[in-house]
Design a protein around this motif. Structure first.
Motif, PDB file in Angstrom:
ATOM      1  N   PHE A   1      39.691  43.844 -44.518  1.00 15.89           N
ATOM      2  CA  PHE A   1      40.331  43.324 -43.301  1.00 15.89           C
ATOM      3  C   PHE A   1      41.854  43.277 -43.416  1.00 15.89           C
ATOM      4  O   PHE A   1      42.554  43.416 -42.413  1.00 15.89           O
ATOM      5  CB  PHE A   1      39.720  41.979 -42.887  1.00 15.89           C
TER       6      PHE A   1
ATOM      7  N   LEU B   1      42.883  46.683 -42.476  1.00 13.80           N
ATOM      8  CA  LEU B   1      42.759  46.871 -41.024  1.00 13.80           C
ATOM      9  C   LEU B   1      43.934  46.219 -40.304  1.00 13.80           C
ATOM     10  O   LEU B   1      44.466  46.758 -39.338  1.00 13.80           O
ATOM     11  CB  LEU B   1      41.427  46.290 -40.529  1.00 13.80           C
ATOM     12  N   GLU B   2      44.337  45.058 -40.800  1.00 11.02           N
ATOM     13  CA  GLU B   2      45.462  44.373 -40.166  1.00 11.02           C
ATOM     14  C   GLU B   2      46.753  45.162 -40.384  1.00 11.02           C
ATOM     15  O   GLU B   2      47.566  45.307 -39.464  1.00 11.02           O
ATOM     16  CB  GLU B   2      45.595  42.949 -40.719  1.00 11.02           C
TER      17      GLU B   2
ATOM     18  N   LEU C   1      32.082  42.760 -38.185  1.00 14.55           N
ATOM     19  CA  LEU C   1      32.427  41.334 -38.035  1.00 14.55           C
ATOM     20  C   LEU C   1      31.287  40.450 -38.546  1.00 14.55           C
ATOM     21  O   LEU C   1      31.507  39.440 -39.207  1.00 14.55           O
ATOM     22  CB  LEU C   1      32.695  40.988 -36.571  1.00 14.55           C
TER      23      LEU C   1
ATOM     24  N   PHE D   1      31.979  47.978 -34.948  1.00  9.16           N
ATOM     25  CA  PHE D   1      32.918  46.906 -35.227  1.00  9.16           C
ATOM     26  C   PHE D   1      32.247  45.531 -35.217  1.00  9.16           C
ATOM     27  O   PHE D   1      32.498  44.689 -36.083  1.00  9.16           O
ATOM     28  CB  PHE D   1      34.087  46.937 -34.234  1.00  9.16           C
ATOM     29  N   CYS D   2      31.363  45.294 -34.256  1.00 13.54           N
ATOM     30  CA  CYS D   2      30.676  44.005 -34.179  1.00 13.54           C
ATOM     31  C   CYS D   2      29.860  43.760 -35.449  1.00 13.54           C
ATOM     32  O   CYS D   2      29.792  42.638 -35.943  1.00 13.54           O
ATOM     33  CB  CYS D   2      29.729  43.960 -32.984  1.00 13.54           C
TER      34      CYS D   2
ATOM     35  N   LYS E   1      31.534  35.641 -45.843  1.00  9.89           N
ATOM     36  CA  LYS E   1      32.333  34.409 -45.881  1.00  9.89           C
ATOM     37  C   LYS E   1      31.461  33.184 -46.128  1.00  9.89           C
ATOM     38  O   LYS E   1      31.879  32.213 -46.744  1.00  9.89           O
ATOM     39  CB  LYS E   1      33.073  34.219 -44.546  1.00  9.89           C
TER      40      LYS E   1
ATOM     41  N   GLN F   1      36.904  54.033 -42.687  1.00 15.60           N
ATOM     42  CA  GLN F   1      36.958  54.070 -41.226  1.00 15.60           C
ATOM     43  C   GLN F   1      36.813  55.507 -40.787  1.00 15.60           C
ATOM     44  O   GLN F   1      37.440  56.407 -41.353  1.00 15.60           O
ATOM     45  CB  GLN F   1      38.287  53.500 -40.720  1.00 15.60           C
TER      46      GLN F   1
ATOM     47  N   PHE G   1      32.707  52.311 -38.837  1.00 18.17           N
ATOM     48  CA  PHE G   1      33.047  52.067 -40.243  1.00 18.17           C
ATOM     49  C   PHE G   1      31.858  52.408 -41.127  1.00 18.17           C
ATOM     50  O   PHE G   1      30.715  52.400 -40.671  1.00 18.17           O
ATOM     51  CB  PHE G   1      33.427  50.593 -40.432  1.00 18.17           C
TER      52      PHE G   1
ATOM     53  N   ARG H   1      31.228  40.499 -42.257  1.00 19.17           N
ATOM     54  CA  ARG H   1      32.318  39.664 -42.759  1.00 19.17           C
ATOM     55  C   ARG H   1      31.921  38.187 -42.734  1.00 19.17           C
ATOM     56  O   ARG H   1      32.132  37.459 -43.701  1.00 19.17           O
ATOM     57  CB  ARG H   1      33.541  39.889 -41.870  1.00 19.17           C
ATOM     58  N   GLN H   2      31.299  37.767 -41.627  1.00 17.70           N
ATOM     59  CA  GLN H   2      30.901  36.368 -41.498  1.00 17.70           C
ATOM     60  C   GLN H   2      29.868  35.989 -42.561  1.00 17.70           C
ATOM     61  O   GLN H   2      29.965  34.942 -43.192  1.00 17.70           O
ATOM     62  CB  GLN H   2      30.328  36.138 -40.087  1.00 17.70           C
TER      63      GLN H   2
ATOM     64  N   LEU I   1      39.403  52.588 -46.599  1.00 19.76           N
ATOM     65  CA  LEU I   1      40.165  51.387 -46.259  1.00 19.76           C
ATOM     66  C   LEU I   1      40.465  50.589 -47.516  1.00 19.76           C
ATOM     67  O   LEU I   1      41.589  50.229 -47.798  1.00 19.76           O
ATOM     68  CB  LEU I   1      39.361  50.509 -45.283  1.00 19.76           C
TER      69      LEU I   1
END
Ligand SMILES: [Fe+2]
Ligand SMILES: [Fe+2]
Lengths: 104, 176
Positions: free
Chosen positions: A91, A94-95, A38, A34-35, A45, A14, A21, A41-42, A4
């Motif tokens: 991300f 992914l988008e 996420l 996926f969770c 961040k 992926q 992933f 990622r959090q 990715l």
């Protein structure tokens, strides 16, 4: 497995077959649902880079626990900067993939 | 390559971030109203106190609505931390003015979220947020009705007591 995004220290993949992933860290590769991606990622961040430079975080280290505390990582300032770019880049890819999937 | 993200998540990731921010804002509103209720109770304004207790409960419901929306659609909702709740007010009028300002800020935040949904084509969340747009319109109207009472009635002596007694009537009679 498809790449990715690759940053200076990290690579994300992926896997369509397992619907999950992978993230390749310098010394190990971990598998994430996926969770969990996420959650990762959090956590990235929430890293306060400014604290690395204004003396609040004087050891310049960040500790992250991933995938329900299965994995434990320590990152230095340089890695943290790269980590932020890495997550954004992953991300973004992914988008982009979502956009391509909907336009077909 | 499969669109794994879409398989797992019906919300756009950036929209999910904003929804989590909105959870924090609703939680903060709830706590702010609770502080107002406490002030009213201390100042023997029991109708206003009840009004704000109810507002606090409503804001928590809003928060939970968003929380469940995120988790039901495959996202991760974060339990909010609430800080910086103000407990100092100089009058009931100031409280209602603060409440109106707070509702206006929430309205703006919801509108901003809808704008983001349109930008990234997240029509599912936009549809979900329609309820909040309507709700915010009503909340602003309610707070404005309270402030109108201050314009109409005095707050000297018994005036404040009488005004307090009128507070339950500022809630609109909503259909449903
Ligand atoms: Fe609300
Ligand atoms: Fe409200």
């Amino acid at each position: 497995m498809k790449v990715l995004h690759q940053s200076q220290f990290f690579i994300s993949y992926q896997c369509d077959k397992q619907r999950c992933f992978f993230i390749e860290f310098p010394h190990k590769t971990i598998k994430l649902g996926f969770c969990q991606l996420l959650a990762f990622r959090q956590q990235v961040k929430e890293i306060d880079l400014e604290a690395h430079f204004n003396g609040q975080n004087n050891h310049g280290m960040e500790m992250l626990m991933l995938c329900n505390r299965q994995h434990f990582f320590v990152f230095n300032t340089l890695e943290c900067i790269d980590l932020k770019e890495f997550v954004t880049g992953t991300f973004a890819m992914l988008e982009l993939n979502s956009l391509l999937a909907t336009s077909v | 390559m499969k669109d794994l993200v879409r398989q797992k998540l019906s919300i756009h990731v950036d929209v999910m971030d904003l929804l989590n921010k909105q959870i924090e804002k609703e939680a903060h509103s709830s706590s702010a109203y609770l502080a107002m209720a406490s002030w009213c109770d201390h100042n023997a304004l029991s109708y206003s106190a009840d009004f704000f207790y109810e507002q606090a409960a409503e804001e928590r419901e809003h928060m939970m609505k968003i929380f469940r929306y995120i988790t039901d659609n495959g996202g991760t909702a974060f339990s909010p931390e609430v800080g910086g709740v103000n407990h100092d007010f100089k009058s009931l009028e100031e409280i209602f003015e603060t409440a109106l300002d707070q509702e206006i800020a929430i309205t703006k935040s919801i509108h901003n979220l809808v704008g983001k949904c349109r930008k990234v084509n997240d029509y599912t969340t936009e549809y979900f947020l329609h309820w909040f747009i309507q709700e915010q319109m009503e909340e602003e109207q309610t707070m404005r009705r309270a402030l109108e009472l201050f314009d109409l009635m005095g707050t000297d002596g018994l005036g404040l007591k009488l005004l307090d007694e009128r507070i339950p009537q500022i809630r609109d009679k909503r259909p449903e």
